[in-house]
Design a protein around this motif. Structure first.
Motif, PDB file in Angstrom:
ATOM      1  N   TYR A 100       5.861 106.206 -27.355  1.00 28.54           N
ATOM      2  CA  TYR A 100       6.406 106.192 -28.704  1.00 28.54           C
ATOM      3  C   TYR A 100       5.442 105.627 -29.749  1.00 28.54           C
ATOM      4  N   GLU A 101       4.264 105.167 -29.333  1.00 28.13           N
ATOM      5  CA  GLU A 101       3.234 104.827 -30.306  1.00 28.13           C
ATOM      6  C   GLU A 101       2.706 106.082 -30.994  1.00 28.13           C
ATOM      7  N   HIS A 102       2.929 107.250 -30.389  1.00 30.43           N
ATOM      8  CA  HIS A 102       2.465 108.521 -30.952  1.00 30.43           C
ATOM      9  C   HIS A 102       3.453 109.112 -31.953  1.00 30.43           C
ATOM     10  N   VAL A 103       4.564 108.446 -32.172  1.00 26.60           N
ATOM     11  CA  VAL A 103       5.608 108.993 -33.038  1.00 26.60           C
ATOM     12  C   VAL A 103       5.120 109.171 -34.479  1.00 26.60           C
ATOM     13  N   ILE A 104       4.111 108.445 -34.894  1.00 31.43           N
ATOM     14  CA  ILE A 104       3.576 108.556 -36.252  1.00 31.43           C
ATOM     15  C   ILE A 104       3.017 109.962 -36.494  1.00 31.43           C
ATOM     16  N   LYS A 105       2.296 110.500 -35.523  1.00 31.82           N
ATOM     17  CA  LYS A 105       1.677 111.814 -35.665  1.00 31.82           C
ATOM     18  C   LYS A 105       2.484 112.930 -34.992  1.00 31.82           C
ATOM     19  N   ALA A 106       3.407 112.572 -34.128  1.00 28.74           N
ATOM     20  CA  ALA A 106       4.146 113.572 -33.365  1.00 28.74           C
ATOM     21  C   ALA A 106       5.219 114.249 -34.207  1.00 28.74           C
ATOM     22  N   ASP A 107       5.403 115.544 -33.957  1.00 29.50           N
ATOM     23  CA  ASP A 107       6.509 116.273 -34.585  1.00 29.50           C
ATOM     24  C   ASP A 107       7.807 116.000 -33.831  1.00 29.50           C
ATOM     25  N   ASP A 108       7.687 115.905 -32.512  1.00 27.09           N
ATOM     26  CA  ASP A 108       8.843 115.583 -31.679  1.00 27.09           C
ATOM     27  C   ASP A 108       8.358 115.076 -30.328  1.00 27.09           C
ATOM     28  N   ILE A 109       9.235 114.368 -29.630  1.00 31.87           N
ATOM     29  CA  ILE A 109       8.950 113.884 -28.284  1.00 31.87           C
ATOM     30  C   ILE A 109      10.123 114.297 -27.407  1.00 31.87           C
ATOM     31  N   LEU A 110       9.823 115.148 -26.438  1.00 37.20           N
ATOM     32  CA  LEU A 110      10.843 115.649 -25.529  1.00 37.20           C
ATOM     33  C   LEU A 110      10.795 114.847 -24.239  1.00 37.20           C
ATOM     34  N   GLU A 111      11.899 114.199 -23.897  1.00 33.16           N
ATOM     35  CA  GLU A 111      11.994 113.411 -22.661  1.00 33.16           C
ATOM     36  C   GLU A 111      12.649 114.250 -21.580  1.00 33.16           C
ATOM     37  N   GLY A 163      11.449 108.820 -12.565  1.00 38.09           N
ATOM     38  CA  GLY A 163      10.598 108.624 -13.726  1.00 38.09           C
ATOM     39  C   GLY A 163      10.989 109.483 -14.903  1.00 38.09           C
ATOM     40  N   MET A 164      10.024 109.643 -15.803  1.00 38.53           N
ATOM     41  CA  MET A 164      10.245 110.393 -17.030  1.00 38.53           C
ATOM     42  C   MET A 164       8.957 111.138 -17.368  1.00 38.53           C
ATOM     43  N   PHE A 165       9.122 112.382 -17.815  1.00 34.38           N
ATOM     44  CA  PHE A 165       7.999 113.178 -18.295  1.00 34.38           C
ATOM     45  C   PHE A 165       8.198 113.379 -19.790  1.00 34.38           C
ATOM     46  N   TYR A 166       7.159 113.103 -20.570  1.00 31.21           N
ATOM     47  CA  TYR A 166       7.235 113.226 -22.028  1.00 31.21           C
ATOM     48  C   TYR A 166       6.311 114.339 -22.504  1.00 31.21           C
ATOM     49  N   GLU A 167       6.868 115.241 -23.312  1.00 29.47           N
ATOM     50  CA  GLU A 167       6.053 116.232 -24.012  1.00 29.47           C
ATOM     51  C   GLU A 167       6.021 115.820 -25.474  1.00 29.47           C
ATOM     52  N   VAL A 168       4.828 115.591 -25.979  1.00 28.26           N
ATOM     53  CA  VAL A 168       4.656 115.138 -27.356  1.00 28.26           C
ATOM     54  C   VAL A 168       4.147 116.314 -28.175  1.00 28.26           C
ATOM     55  N   GLY A 169       4.939 116.759 -29.158  1.00 31.04           N
ATOM     56  CA  GLY A 169       4.554 117.879 -30.005  1.00 31.04           C
ATOM     57  C   GLY A 169       3.877 117.407 -31.268  1.00 31.04           C
ATOM     58  N   GLY A 170       2.988 118.227 -31.803  1.00 32.16           N
ATOM     59  CA  GLY A 170       2.305 117.880 -33.044  1.00 32.16           C
ATOM     60  C   GLY A 170       0.900 117.371 -32.798  1.00 32.16           C
TER      61      GLY A 170
END
Length: 187
Positions: free
Chosen positions: A103-114, A126-133
């Protein structure tokens, strides 16, 4: 006087026909770079650590010590960073740190899919995160057995974050991360 201009008429007529018979100039359509990556071939990686996993042989595994590894993809200018921590009554802190990293990438990310990951047979959660943007890392994950082992992984490219440019390589490596997660076995 008329015959003099009349003699130039055929040349003017021919010149008009030659100029007007050319095809219309049309702008070229936009094109996209076609990046084709080889079909992944997976190999088992097993060191004297608390886990083993399969990795794409297109990447090179580099031992960083203390059961931390990098999987380098030189052709894509990318690296997957794998960081291992033992669980010693600190699972809450480890989970918080892994989520904070994403979630440190939320500044530049368009969305974060968990996308939660559960494999009861292998005792892997666990958890897999796809960070868009235009974030620095497009894919991240963490895995744990909840009692002894905790592994965090993230992919970074050696380029200025431009989502459209790195998307083909990011998708390719994202599939490798999922294969890694699914093949991971705790010892």
């Amino acid at each position: 006087m008329f015959p003099k201009y009349f003699s130039l008429l055929p040349f003017a007529l021919i010149a008009t026909c030659v100029i007007s018979c050319k095809n219309d100039v049309l702008p070229k359509p936009k094109s996209y770079l076609s990046l084709n990556y080889p079909t992944p071939k997976y190999s088992k990686f097993d060191k004297n650590c608390g886990f083993s996993f399969n990795y794409n042989t297109l990447g090179k595994v580099v031992d960083k010590g203390n059961c931390n590894f990098d999987i380098e993809y030189p052709s894509m200018k990318a690296t997957v960073y794998l960081n291992y921590k033992p669980v010693t009554n600190n699972i809450t802190l480890l989970l918080r740190d892994a989520q904070k990293l994403t979630y440190e990438h939320v500044i530049k990310a368009d969305d974060i899919l968990e996308q939660p990951y559960v494999n009861k047979e292998k005792k892997s959660y666990g958890m897999f995160y796809e960070v868009g943007g235009n974030a620095a890392s497009q894919s991240q994950f963490y895995l744990t057995d909840s009692t002894r082992h905790f592994l965090v992984g993230s992919v970074y490219f050696y380029a200025k974050p431009n989502y459209d440019s790195v998307l083909p390589a990011a998708d390719y490596i994202k599939n490798d991360l999922r294969a890694l997660m699914e093949s991971l076995k705790w010892k």
